[in-house]
Design a protein around this motif. Structure first.
Motif, mmCIF file in Angstrom:
data_model
loop_
_atom_site.group_PDB
_atom_site.id
_atom_site.type_symbol
_atom_site.label_atom_id
_atom_site.label_comp_id
_atom_site.label_asym_id
_atom_site.label_seq_id
_atom_site.Cartn_x
_atom_site.Cartn_y
_atom_site.Cartn_z
ATOM 1 N N ARG A 28 0.804 -1.215 0.000
ATOM 2 C CA ARG A 28 0.000 0.000 0.000
ATOM 3 C C ARG A 28 0.844 1.275 0.000
ATOM 4 N N SER A 30 3.283 4.194 -1.153
ATOM 5 C CA SER A 30 3.796 4.857 -2.352
ATOM 6 C C SER A 30 5.316 4.837 -2.263
ATOM 7 N N ALA A 44 -2.030 3.893 0.450
ATOM 8 C CA ALA A 44 -3.271 3.739 -0.322
ATOM 9 C C ALA A 44 -4.320 3.024 0.515
ATOM 10 N N ASP A 46 -8.788 2.113 0.891
ATOM 11 C CA ASP A 46 -10.127 2.190 0.348
ATOM 12 C C ASP A 46 -10.819 3.309 1.140
ATOM 13 N N THR A 78 -4.348 8.001 1.132
ATOM 14 C CA THR A 78 -4.927 8.413 -0.139
ATOM 15 C C THR A 78 -5.863 7.327 -0.648
ATOM 16 N N ALA A 79 -7.016 7.759 -1.109
ATOM 17 C CA ALA A 79 -7.982 6.789 -1.616
ATOM 18 C C ALA A 79 -7.876 6.645 -3.128
ATOM 19 N N ASP A 80 -6.944 7.376 -3.717
ATOM 20 C CA ASP A 80 -6.753 7.260 -5.159
ATOM 21 C C ASP A 80 -5.713 6.209 -5.429
ATOM 22 N N ARG A 81 -6.008 5.314 -6.351
ATOM 23 C CA ARG A 81 -5.012 4.308 -6.696
ATOM 24 C C ARG A 81 -4.791 4.361 -8.185
ATOM 25 N N THR A 87 -2.293 -2.298 -9.858
ATOM 26 C CA THR A 87 -3.136 -1.842 -8.768
ATOM 27 C C THR A 87 -2.923 -2.571 -7.450
ATOM 28 N N MET A 90 1.627 0.511 -5.071
ATOM 29 C CA MET A 90 2.113 1.677 -5.784
ATOM 30 C C MET A 90 3.609 1.533 -5.930
ATOM 31 N N PRO A 210 -1.298 9.646 -6.730
ATOM 32 C CA PRO A 210 -1.900 9.641 -5.396
ATOM 33 C C PRO A 210 -1.197 10.599 -4.443
ATOM 34 N N SER A 214 -2.700 13.786 -2.235
ATOM 35 C CA SER A 214 -2.656 13.969 -0.782
ATOM 36 C C SER A 214 -1.918 15.250 -0.419
#
Ligand code: ADP
Length: 382
Positions: A28, A30, A44, A46, A78-81, A87, A90, A210, A214
């Motif tokens: 998860r 980055s 990252a 949900d 961050t909820a953006d992936r 996926t 990151m 992502p 953030s």
């Protein structure tokens, strides 16, 4: 000098409560960004896990803070992936060049981002491509709104090339006011926040989609903006996924598009208009920058990039045309030396153009005028 390996080792101590897995193994994280004594990393999640993951974020931040040599640790959720095959985690970008990863969110963000307490209107200043004078326009528009009596802040969302510290001549570091909240700096009566205050100038920055979100979200929401009539957001140039995501995640009341008069720039500007329309952000209008040049010695006028293209394009697109800013040496010199023209030469013809642009923008935001029928300002060079 702190290394990414030391930071990664420290993060191995942090476990996810649900699975017991270490954060490092969870895929998860980055990539770890180290700038001098500052370390940034994103986790990252949900969107439904935000509350459950907050203790993990805090633990990661304090683990990094404990690495010898770290002055500031910034860990965000961050909820953006990223989309596509990667996926499951990151991964670091393939090159060390400034880089934008695909930031397309896995699900459409909510149509209206949450408002920022105390801030009445957030507006974007955007351009279809770099180098057209977007930051110069954002800076002078913010100052012109302030000169017209509004309480104004400006946020540098152009995190690939933050230029507001230079434009406002500001160099300090933002003060922490409480917890994670930072106080903005202030330049010529405008509150200013930029990632440029946190990292050294000239440092190449590697940002994945992502992390961009953030960083921007923190600068929007974890800054003590106070009461503002308008918060101007200097957007990153272009109309890619990162810009679209940002337009969706920011509670925008409207967007000002900056373009030079060339056809190519106008094609990009058109994309900018389309992008904001897609996100249902009203277009406050188009500004034509570097519209023409008056030779200071002869007074002759030269339409270096052509002239009037943006006005025609605005009419074609059915959006307001806000004004023409000429190409001008004094404007450039003042911008580059932290003395923006609206603040330091308020009666110059250029400042009056910006004041008129600001007046139209405010009329549109406050619903006090039909901006579409106002004639663009005529300027006189003495
Ligand atoms: P962008 O944000 O679109 O990349 P900038 O605002 O950083 O563009 O402007 C790029 C360069 O052009 C800067 O050096 C700036 O001072 C200069 N510039 C912008 N607008 C003008 C203008 N109207 N006249 C002269 N120079 C300008």
């Amino acid at each position: 000098m702190v290394t990414r390996e030391e930071v990664a080792r420290a993060l191995e101590q942090v476990k996810l409560p649900a699975s017991g897995q270490t954060l490092t193994a969870s895929g998860r994280l980055s990539d770890i960004l180290v700038n001098g004594d500052k370390v940034m990393v994103a986790i990252a999640i949900d969107p439904t896990e935000a509350a459950a993951m907050e203790p993990v974020r805090a633990a990661a931040q304090s683990a990094i803070g404990g690495v010898p040599g770290v002055g500031q640790a910034l860990v965000s959720l961050t909820a953006d992936r990223p989309s596509g095959p990667a996926t499951t985690g990151m991964r670091p970008p393939p090159s060390t060049q400034p880089h934008v990863a695909a930031g397309r969110p896995s699900q459409p963000p909510s149509p209206k981002a949450a408002t920022i307490p105390g801030v009445r209107h957030v507006i974007a200043v955007a351009s279809g491509k770099g180098g057209v004078g977007k930051s110069t326009t954002a800076c002078n528009l913010a100052l012109a709104l302030a000169a017209n009596g509004q309480r104004v802040g400006i946020l540098d969302a152009d995190i690939y090339g933050p230029s507001l510290p230079k434009l406002f001549g500001l160099h300090g570091k933002p003060r922490v006011v409480s917890g994670r909240t930072l106080a903005p700096l202030e330049g010529y009566g405008v509150k200013v926040m930029s990632i440029g205050f946190m990292v050294e100038e000239e440092t190449p920055m590697i940002w994945r989609g992502p992390m961009v979100m953030s960083a921007i979200t923190q600068m929007l929401r974890e800054v003590a903006w106070g009461e503002l009539d308008v918060l101007v957001v200097d957007m990153p140039p272009g109309t890619g996924d990162a810009q679209l995501t940002m337009a969706q995640a920011t509670p925008l009341a409207g967007a000002v598009i900056v373009s030079t008069p060339q056809d190519l720039a106008l094609i990009d500007a058109r994309r900018g208009v389309a992008m904001f329309r897609k996100t249902e952000v009203p277009i406050l209008g188009i500004v034509e920058n570097m519209s023409y040049f008056i030779a200071p010695d002869t007074g002759n006028r030269y339409d270096i990039f052509g002239h009037g293209g943006a006005r025609k394009e605005a009419a074609r697109l059915g959006v307001p045309f806000l004004g023409e800013v000429p190409l001008d040496m004094a404007l450039r010199e003042r911008s580059d030396s932290g003395r923006p023209i609206v603040a330091t030469d308020p009666s110059s013809p250029h400042s009056l153009v910006y004041r008129e642009v600001a007046r139209q923008v405010w009329a549109s935001l406050s619903g006090t005028g039909d901006v579409t029928i106002k004639p663009p300002p005529a300027i006189v060079i003495e």
